[in-house]
Scaffold this motif. Structure first.
Motif, PDB file in Angstrom:
ATOM      1  N   THR A  26       0.867  -1.183   0.000  1.00 13.14           N
ATOM      2  CA  THR A  26       0.000   0.000   0.000  1.00 13.14           C
ATOM      3  C   THR A  26       0.898   1.225   0.000  1.00 13.14           C
ATOM      4  O   THR A  26       2.128   1.103   0.013  1.00 13.14           O
ATOM      5  CB  THR A  26      -0.948  -0.002   1.223  1.00 13.14           C
ATOM      6  OG1 THR A  26      -1.895   1.059   1.066  1.00 13.14           O
ATOM      7  CG2 THR A  26      -0.211   0.193   2.546  1.00 13.14           C
ATOM      8  N   TRP A  30      -2.426   6.400  -1.792  1.00 16.65           N
ATOM      9  CA  TRP A  30      -3.678   5.641  -1.968  1.00 16.65           C
ATOM     10  C   TRP A  30      -4.567   5.843  -0.738  1.00 16.65           C
ATOM     11  O   TRP A  30      -5.759   6.147  -0.873  1.00 16.65           O
ATOM     12  CB  TRP A  30      -3.401   4.143  -2.167  1.00 16.65           C
ATOM     13  CG  TRP A  30      -4.628   3.371  -2.598  1.00 16.65           C
ATOM     14  CD1 TRP A  30      -4.979   3.031  -3.878  1.00 16.65           C
ATOM     15  CD2 TRP A  30      -5.671   2.865  -1.751  1.00 16.65           C
ATOM     16  NE1 TRP A  30      -6.168   2.339  -3.891  1.00 16.65           N
ATOM     17  CE2 TRP A  30      -6.621   2.225  -2.590  1.00 16.65           C
ATOM     18  CE3 TRP A  30      -5.926   2.890  -0.383  1.00 16.65           C
ATOM     19  CZ2 TRP A  30      -7.784   1.617  -2.112  1.00 16.65           C
ATOM     20  CZ3 TRP A  30      -7.088   2.288   0.095  1.00 16.65           C
ATOM     21  CH2 TRP A  30      -7.998   1.664  -0.755  1.00 16.65           C
ATOM     22  N   ARG A  34      -8.165   7.889  -1.000  1.00 13.32           N
ATOM     23  CA  ARG A  34      -9.418   7.113  -0.921  1.00 13.32           C
ATOM     24  C   ARG A  34     -10.154   7.301   0.392  1.00 13.32           C
ATOM     25  O   ARG A  34     -11.340   7.015   0.478  1.00 13.32           O
ATOM     26  CB  ARG A  34      -9.134   5.616  -1.069  1.00 13.32           C
ATOM     27  CG  ARG A  34      -8.391   5.230  -2.307  1.00 13.32           C
ATOM     28  CD  ARG A  34      -9.320   4.967  -3.454  1.00 13.32           C
ATOM     29  NE  ARG A  34      -8.522   4.747  -4.656  1.00 13.32           N
ATOM     30  CZ  ARG A  34      -8.892   4.003  -5.655  1.00 13.32           C
ATOM     31  NH1 ARG A  34     -10.061   3.393  -5.637  1.00 13.32           N
ATOM     32  NH2 ARG A  34      -8.115   3.867  -6.700  1.00 13.32           N
ATOM     33  N   CYS A 108     -20.929   0.214  14.195  1.00 12.84           N
ATOM     34  CA  CYS A 108     -20.474   1.612  14.244  1.00 12.84           C
ATOM     35  C   CYS A 108     -21.589   2.589  14.604  1.00 12.84           C
ATOM     36  O   CYS A 108     -21.332   3.752  14.911  1.00 12.84           O
ATOM     37  CB  CYS A 108     -19.862   2.011  12.903  1.00 12.84           C
ATOM     38  SG  CYS A 108     -18.476   0.975  12.448  1.00 12.84           S
ATOM     39  N   ARG A 147      -5.096  -5.567   2.902  1.00  9.47           N
ATOM     40  CA  ARG A 147      -4.808  -4.134   2.826  1.00  9.47           C
ATOM     41  C   ARG A 147      -6.065  -3.288   2.630  1.00  9.47           C
ATOM     42  O   ARG A 147      -6.066  -2.092   2.898  1.00  9.47           O
ATOM     43  CB  ARG A 147      -3.814  -3.863   1.693  1.00  9.47           C
ATOM     44  CG  ARG A 147      -4.375  -4.194   0.324  1.00  9.47           C
ATOM     45  CD  ARG A 147      -3.412  -3.864  -0.790  1.00  9.47           C
ATOM     46  NE  ARG A 147      -4.034  -4.126  -2.086  1.00  9.47           N
ATOM     47  CZ  ARG A 147      -3.549  -3.770  -3.244  1.00  9.47           C
ATOM     48  NH1 ARG A 147      -2.395  -3.131  -3.294  1.00  9.47           N
ATOM     49  NH2 ARG A 147      -4.185  -4.035  -4.361  1.00  9.47           N
ATOM     50  N   MET A 205     -15.294  -6.790   4.601  1.00 11.88           N
ATOM     51  CA  MET A 205     -16.083  -5.629   4.189  1.00 11.88           C
ATOM     52  C   MET A 205     -16.056  -5.482   2.680  1.00 11.88           C
ATOM     53  O   MET A 205     -14.981  -5.439   2.080  1.00 11.88           O
ATOM     54  CB  MET A 205     -15.534  -4.358   4.836  1.00 11.88           C
ATOM     55  CG  MET A 205     -16.365  -3.142   4.499  1.00 11.88           C
ATOM     56  SD  MET A 205     -15.884  -1.701   5.455  1.00 11.88           S
ATOM     57  CE  MET A 205     -14.286  -1.373   4.763  1.00 11.88           C
ATOM     58  N   GLY A 207     -16.154  -3.022   0.419  1.00  7.55           N
ATOM     59  CA  GLY A 207     -15.951  -1.579   0.583  1.00  7.55           C
ATOM     60  C   GLY A 207     -16.897  -0.701  -0.212  1.00  7.55           C
ATOM     61  O   GLY A 207     -17.524   0.208   0.320  1.00  7.55           O
ATOM     62  N   GLN A 208     -17.021  -1.005  -1.510  1.00  5.31           N
ATOM     63  CA  GLN A 208     -17.827  -0.104  -2.346  1.00  5.31           C
ATOM     64  C   GLN A 208     -19.306  -0.177  -2.003  1.00  5.31           C
ATOM     65  O   GLN A 208     -20.012   0.836  -2.031  1.00  5.31           O
ATOM     66  CB  GLN A 208     -17.600  -0.436  -3.820  1.00  5.31           C
ATOM     67  CG  GLN A 208     -16.199  -0.034  -4.241  1.00  5.31           C
ATOM     68  CD  GLN A 208     -16.015  -0.013  -5.743  1.00  5.31           C
ATOM     69  OE1 GLN A 208     -16.913  -0.385  -6.490  1.00  5.31           O
ATOM     70  NE2 GLN A 208     -14.848   0.401  -6.179  1.00  5.31           N
ATOM     71  N   HIS A 242     -20.049   9.857  11.763  1.00  6.27           N
ATOM     72  CA  HIS A 242     -19.134   8.729  11.938  1.00  6.27           C
ATOM     73  C   HIS A 242     -17.928   8.943  11.031  1.00  6.27           C
ATOM     74  O   HIS A 242     -18.072   9.252   9.850  1.00  6.27           O
ATOM     75  CB  HIS A 242     -19.872   7.433  11.586  1.00  6.27           C
ATOM     76  CG  HIS A 242     -18.978   6.222  11.580  1.00  6.27           C
ATOM     77  ND1 HIS A 242     -17.974   6.039  12.493  1.00  6.27           N
ATOM     78  CD2 HIS A 242     -18.950   5.138  10.749  1.00  6.27           C
ATOM     79  CE1 HIS A 242     -17.361   4.883  12.240  1.00  6.27           C
ATOM     80  NE2 HIS A 242     -17.924   4.330  11.189  1.00  6.27           N
ATOM     81  N   ASN A 245     -14.700   7.486   6.537  1.00  5.76           N
ATOM     82  CA  ASN A 245     -13.995   7.844   5.313  1.00  5.76           C
ATOM     83  C   ASN A 245     -14.328   9.294   5.007  1.00  5.76           C
ATOM     84  O   ASN A 245     -15.509   9.659   4.930  1.00  5.76           O
ATOM     85  CB  ASN A 245     -14.475   6.919   4.177  1.00  5.76           C
ATOM     86  CG  ASN A 245     -13.732   7.166   2.880  1.00  5.76           C
ATOM     87  OD1 ASN A 245     -13.389   8.304   2.558  1.00  5.76           O
ATOM     88  ND2 ASN A 245     -13.470   6.101   2.142  1.00  5.76           N
ATOM     89  N   ASN A 272     -10.906   4.959  11.315  1.00  4.98           N
ATOM     90  CA  ASN A 272     -12.277   4.600  11.682  1.00  4.98           C
ATOM     91  C   ASN A 272     -12.246   3.873  13.030  1.00  4.98           C
ATOM     92  O   ASN A 272     -11.782   2.740  13.117  1.00  4.98           O
ATOM     93  CB  ASN A 272     -12.849   3.703  10.576  1.00  4.98           C
ATOM     94  CG  ASN A 272     -14.262   3.226  10.867  1.00  4.98           C
ATOM     95  OD1 ASN A 272     -14.755   3.352  11.987  1.00  4.98           O
ATOM     96  ND2 ASN A 272     -14.901   2.650   9.860  1.00  4.98           N
TER      97      ASN A 272
END
Ligand code: UT7
Length: 317
Positions: A26, A30, A34, A108, A147, A205, A207-208, A242, A245, A272
């Motif tokens: 990573t 990045w 992101r 969360c 990652r 997760m 992610g998208q 929260h 991101n 997070n």
């Protein structure tokens, strides 16, 4: 309810993006682009219950009351070293309180659920001073070889003391079962009767998917509580969202067309921290003197479940 004190505590170890890039494939660019995350604080030799107690004690000191004056503790938590007793019960002993204690897990979103429970207790005269808190160590759930998830999280605790008052203007919580997008499966003790196959699955997760659902549910919840409170987007002094991101929160801010100052962030510093992120950010705003009497605060969070929730609270401390 009325908020009369806040507190927060973080582990001492700072983990930078550059350090992560030495551990896996990573890089700083990045992660920043992101997520907005630059560093996160991670548990090393600390125990989460100590961080939770530290946040709780700060909230008590800020409220000017002692542990023994607390008559309920509600702690949002997903994992910690003790499955039982509850983290709330452990904190109870450390702050010298003597009262009913319970943990709740709404991922969360847990802190918003905890506010909902606290309000119900206050409204029904079951309590006068409630410690509402969240303490999380998601870095113990992630797969450090993955990652796409491990770079996102950090640990910490946040707390507030609430008492009777008229400051909760609206609240909404919801859940729609969906294990596919976000889950973590622990391995339990074997028993002589278990015949099923069992496996430990670190945090998974999509992610998208989560990103899209987060944006949609947070927008929906915020519009709903604004409507219920009879307020406009501009009437809110701070949107305390929260911290998962930066892009999620900035997307919502853009849709609302409000200034960046109204959308404070600390995901850049802490990553997070699951349900602890909202009370941690609230405490930061309180301690840096950014909150003034009469400010309208909108809280919003989302997470595994899929759960989400939002509320509007007038700051009258
Ligand atoms: O509190 C729980 C709520 N969780 C969230 O709110 C998380 C919501 N989702 C997100 O924040 C974003 O989806 C992520 C930050 C997790 C991922 O961002 P993305 O823009 O959705 O990236 P992606 O998953 O589509 O991955 C894009 C690329 C992939 O490579 P290829 O297939 O395009 O070659 C990934 O393998 O980025 C790659 N990638 C990475 N590259 C460098 C994934 N993780 C990393 C990484 N470093 N850490």
């Amino acid at each position: 309810m009325r908020i009369i004190g806040t507190g927060s505590a973080h582990p001492k170890r700072t983990l930078t993006n550059d350090e992560l890039s030495k551990m896996m494939d990573t890089n700083d660019a990045w992660i920043r682009e992101r997520t907005g995350i630059c560093t996160r604080q991670v548990i090393t030799d600390e125990h989460l219950e100590d961080l939770a107690a530290e946040a709780a004690q700060q909230a008590l000191d800020d409220a000017g009351i002692e542990g023994k004056q607390i008559d309920y503790i509600i702690c949002s938590n997903v994992v910690n070293e003790y499955v039982t007793p509850s983290l709330a019960s452990i904190v109870e002993g450390k702050i010298e309180a003597l009262c009913p204690c319970v943990d709740l897990n709404a991922a969360c979103t847990g802190f918003i659920y905890a506010i909902d429970f606290a309000e119900a207790l206050l409204q029904t005269d079951r309590a006068t001073n409630i410690l509402v808190m969240a303490a999380e160590e998601p870095t113990r759930m992630v797969n450090w070889d993955d990652r796409s998830t491990c770079v996102l999280f950090g640990d910490g605790a946040g707390a507030m003391v609430v008492t009777k008052g008229d400051d909760l203007k609206a609240i909404k919580v919801s859940s729609k079962s969906n294990l596919d997008v976000l889950h973590y499966k622990r391995l339990l003790e074997p028993s002589p009767f278990i015949t099923k196959e069992e496996e430990h699955k670190p945090l998974y997760m999509a992610g998208q998917e989560v990103f899209k659902t987060a944006v949609t549910s947070s927008l929906r919840d915020l519009l709903s509580v604004l409507d219920e409170a009879g307020l406009n987007k501009e009437d809110i002094s701070y949107y305390i969202l929260h911290q998962a991101n930066f892009r999620i929160n900035d997307f919502i801010r853009n849709r609302f067309g409000v200034d960046t100052e109204k959308f404070p962030i600390n995901v850049n510093k802490y990553g997070n921290s699951s349900s602890a992120s909202v009370p941690m950010l609230l405490d930061e705003l309180n301690r840096t003197g950014r909150l003034k009497k009469g400010d309208m605060l909108a809280f919003s969070a989302f997470g595994a479940g899929f759960t989400s929730g939002a509320c509007i609270v007038e700051w009258n401390k």
